[in-house]
Design a protein around this motif. Structure first.
Motif, PDB file in Angstrom:
ATOM      1  N   TYR A   1      31.863 -61.461  27.456  1.00  0.00           N
ATOM      2  CA  TYR A   1      31.999 -61.476  28.917  1.00  0.00           C
ATOM      3  C   TYR A   1      33.115 -60.541  29.386  1.00  0.00           C
ATOM      4  N   VAL A   2      34.308 -60.643  28.780  1.00  0.00           N
ATOM      5  CA  VAL A   2      35.421 -59.809  29.256  1.00  0.00           C
ATOM      6  C   VAL A   2      35.161 -58.334  28.965  1.00  0.00           C
ATOM      7  N   LEU A   3      34.427 -58.033  27.888  1.00  0.00           N
ATOM      8  CA  LEU A   3      34.054 -56.633  27.642  1.00  0.00           C
ATOM      9  C   LEU A   3      33.064 -56.142  28.694  1.00  0.00           C
ATOM     10  N   LEU A   4      32.115 -56.995  29.074  1.00  0.00           N
ATOM     11  CA  LEU A   4      31.187 -56.643  30.153  1.00  0.00           C
ATOM     12  C   LEU A   4      31.928 -56.396  31.460  1.00  0.00           C
TER      13      LEU A   4
ATOM     14  N   GLY B   1      24.990 -53.198  23.679  1.00  0.00           N
ATOM     15  CA  GLY B   1      24.537 -53.159  25.063  1.00  0.00           C
ATOM     16  C   GLY B   1      25.673 -52.862  26.034  1.00  0.00           C
ATOM     17  N   VAL B   2      26.832 -53.487  25.800  1.00  0.00           N
ATOM     18  CA  VAL B   2      27.998 -53.214  26.652  1.00  0.00           C
ATOM     19  C   VAL B   2      28.390 -51.747  26.544  1.00  0.00           C
ATOM     20  N   GLY B   3      28.358 -51.201  25.318  1.00  0.00           N
ATOM     21  CA  GLY B   3      28.751 -49.811  25.118  1.00  0.00           C
ATOM     22  C   GLY B   3      27.804 -48.822  25.757  1.00  0.00           C
ATOM     23  N   ILE B   4      26.500 -49.102  25.735  1.00  0.00           N
ATOM     24  CA  ILE B   4      25.538 -48.201  26.388  1.00  0.00           C
ATOM     25  C   ILE B   4      25.829 -48.143  27.885  1.00  0.00           C
ATOM     26  N   GLY B   5      26.067 -49.308  28.486  1.00  0.00           N
ATOM     27  CA  GLY B   5      26.643 -49.347  29.824  1.00  0.00           C
ATOM     28  C   GLY B   5      25.713 -49.165  30.990  1.00  0.00           C
ATOM     29  N   THR B   6      24.413 -48.935  30.782  1.00  0.00           N
ATOM     30  CA  THR B   6      23.492 -48.844  31.912  1.00  0.00           C
ATOM     31  C   THR B   6      23.196 -50.253  32.432  1.00  0.00           C
TER      32      THR B   6
ATOM     33  N   LEU C   1      23.441 -53.619  30.222  1.00  0.00           N
ATOM     34  CA  LEU C   1      24.366 -54.700  30.565  1.00  0.00           C
ATOM     35  C   LEU C   1      23.607 -55.990  30.850  1.00  0.00           C
ATOM     36  N   ASN C   2      22.471 -55.875  31.515  1.00  0.00           N
ATOM     37  CA  ASN C   2      21.615 -57.052  31.700  1.00  0.00           C
ATOM     38  C   ASN C   2      21.175 -57.619  30.354  1.00  0.00           C
ATOM     39  N   GLY C   3      20.788 -56.719  29.430  1.00  0.00           N
ATOM     40  CA  GLY C   3      20.346 -57.168  28.110  1.00  0.00           C
ATOM     41  C   GLY C   3      21.460 -57.855  27.341  1.00  0.00           C
ATOM     42  N   ALA C   4      22.685 -57.287  27.392  1.00  0.00           N
ATOM     43  CA  ALA C   4      23.807 -57.903  26.692  1.00  0.00           C
ATOM     44  C   ALA C   4      24.132 -59.279  27.270  1.00  0.00           C
TER      45      ALA C   4
END
Length: 561
Positions: A230-233, A281-286, A290-293
């Motif tokens: 969560y905090v990474l997101l 997913g967080v790293g890809i960032g789209t 982000l929804n997927g992560a």
């Protein structure tokens, strides 16, 4: 300070502190009702700031709502309710209250609008989770809790230094997106990654979680690593470093999970693996990634907890925790086996389970961003999950060569908890729209297309074939597999034994020698100063002049030296 609504996390923490005062049926009702009350309070938190207070020269926001924070607070409250139901027959009077403090702190992090509040609840999570470990009451649990606390105190110190530096640099305490342009932000990221079980400290998770009780591991699986996601997101979306760290974690969890014999260590490595996929997913960032992560974190809490409930039930009813000691349990534990199969299917992303509708979003985001290699690695990692968490756990525990054990099903409350989580795994897989509606961005994604379903089924069938082909090579031994934790499990104790203890003995000898020297010197001085001592006698003027000359000569020599 504005108080529009009650703080859900604080309600759960206060309720946890009152829980030991309850007994019997009232306690059982409270264990399930309290998290459900907190869940209702989560949905009373409005978008934007709900609480604000002044601290020193800063405005803190301990309670703030939006779609992302509400998503994570919801699953944390659901997990507290399901975990409480599963642990209802737990004899320890400490574990469930400690777990609720732990869960309430995770909710506090999810609903925090500033870094100071994040840090306070972050450290309270470490206290609650350590108490969950300690409540097992075994010597192994005490030792591992000390190692666990050491790692998380290190992460807390790094996070504190980073938050302090950020406030000094910017004068702002708001928890928003941060760029890695300062040492303070690097320290914050590293502090978050410690809780995410990122390399090189991934081993703390597989070291600690399996030593908790049969119910404690279920709680531990849900909050620390998912709060880190969560905090990474929230703080570091789109950071490319997270892609490569996440891929490393994904394969690390698979390799070590395949080597393991302990059923709960197998599943502990699964937590690392799943955290790695979320981090990608967080790293890809789209928005899709982000929804997927976020979706994967939500459903991952459920299916990993379900697998650990199945493993905990086996451990409680048989007293065994090694694959080499188990087998054939489907005969007398069909419900536990069925729930374990559902969890294995969900984590392996079988169609019509919750894992399918979340993992495919991250893979699709990699394709949409033209990250072919990342997509290929994610696909390979998905196949590996089926090998160690899907087939290995279920096969060796429930279907391999009969071990001769004939345990009964676990108590009713544990069965209800497993059935509830199994229902969620299937319901979300069949009907994903309610979950998609909770995600932070609008979802324009259809998981059930012919291409998605056929591709995933082919991948799963290939993984299943590979498992049974490699089955003769998956030998199980009564050992555990070490990596970086070799440092604190082997090297540091050896240094203490062969270096620290001799140095301590030498130091003690020096201290004793100094004590004897000082004591005897004081005794000599006192002896000379007694009534008839040397210094009480009358000295001639000639002798005194001679000694004064000697002293002056000494000072002169020292001055020129």
């Amino acid at each position: 300070m504005t108080e529009a609504v009650l703080h859900p996390g604080l309600v759960l923490i206060v309720g946890a502190l009152l829980l030991p005062l309850l007994r019997g049926a009232l306690r059982s009702v409270a264990i399930v009702a309290l998290p459900l009350l907190v869940l209702a309070l989560v949905w009373q938190v409005p978008d934007g700031s709900a609480w604000q207070l002044r601290f020193l020269d800063y405005t803190l926001t301990p309670l703030q709502g939006d779609k992302l924070s509400r998503l994570f607070a919801t699953i944390f409250a659901l997990m507290a309710a399901g975990g409480g139901l599963f642990a209802m027959t737990q004899k320890s009077r400490v574990e469930v209250p400690a777990a609720f403090v732990y869960a309430g702190s995770a909710i506090g992090v999810a609903l925090a609008g500033d870094l100071v509040t994040v840090f306070v609840f972050w450290e309270l999570m470490a206290v609650g989770s350590t108490l969950v470990l300690w409540s097992q009451g075994t010597e192994a649990a005490y030792r591992v809790a000390r190692r666990y606390l050491m790692i998380h105190l290190l992460g807390g110190v790094l996070l504190f230094a980073g938050v302090t530096g950020h406030i000094v640099d910017t004068g702002d305490v708001a928890f928003t997106r941060m760029a890695l342009e300062s040492s303070a932000h690097w320290l914050i990221l590293i502090g978050f990654l410690v809780n995410a079980a990122a390399p090189p400290l991934s081993a703390w998770l597989a070291d600690a979680y399996p030593e908790a009780s049969w119910s404690g591991t279920v709680f531990l699986s849900a909050f620390t690593t998912k709060t880190a996601v969560y905090v990474l997101l929230r703080g570091f979306p789109g950071n490319e470093l997270l892609i490569w760290l996440g891929l490393f974690m994904a394969f690390y969890g698979i390799v070590y999970g395949l080597l393991e014999n302990d059923i709960r260590r197998i599943l502990a490595y699964t937590i690392v693996n799943q955290g790695g996929l979320m981090m990608v997913g967080v790293g890809i960032g789209t928005e899709m990634a982000l929804n997927g992560a976020a979706a994967q974190a939500f459903v991952g809490v459920i299916y990993v907890a379900l697998l650990l409930m199945s493993a905990g039930s086996v451990m409680l009813m048989t007293g065994k925790r090694k694959c080499s000691e188990l087998g054939g349990l489907f005969r007398t534990m069909p419900l536990t086996a069925s729930c374990g199969i559902v969890g294995a299917m969900a984590i392996s992303a079988f169609p019509l389970t919750s894992g399918f509708i979340s993992k495919s979003m991250v893979s699709q985001a990699a394709l949409d961003g033209h990250h072919l290699w990342i997509w290929l690695l994610l696909t390979t990692a998905s196949a590996g999950v089926l090998l160690h968490a899907g087939f290995k756990f279920v096969w060796f525990v429930f279907f391999q060569k009969d071990s001769g054990l004939r345990p009964a099903e676990p108590p009713r409350s544990m069965r209800w908890a497993m059935v509830f989580f199994s229902f969620l795994c299937i319901a979300l897989g069949v009907w994903p729209e309610p979950l998609y509606a909770l995600l932070p961005f609008a979802v324009n994604y259809v998981p059930y297309t012919a291409a998605h379903v056929v591709t995933q089924l082919q991948l799963l069938l290939f993984s299943g074939l590979a498992f049974f082909v490699l089955l003769p090579y998956l030998k199980r031994s009564l050992t555990i597999t070490l990596d970086v934790d070799w440092v604190w499990r082997t090297l540091l104790p050896a240094l203490l034994r062969y270096v620290g203890l001799p140095l301590a003995k030498a130091w003690n000898l020096m201290v004793r020698a100094a004590y004897v020297l000082i004591t005897e010197s004081l005794a000599l001085v006192l002896y000379q100063h007694r009534q008839d001592g040397r210094f009480a006698r009358t000295w001639s003027t000639r002798s005194m002049a001679l000694w004064v000359l000697v002293l002056l000569l000494g000072f002169l020599v020292l001055y020129y030296v």
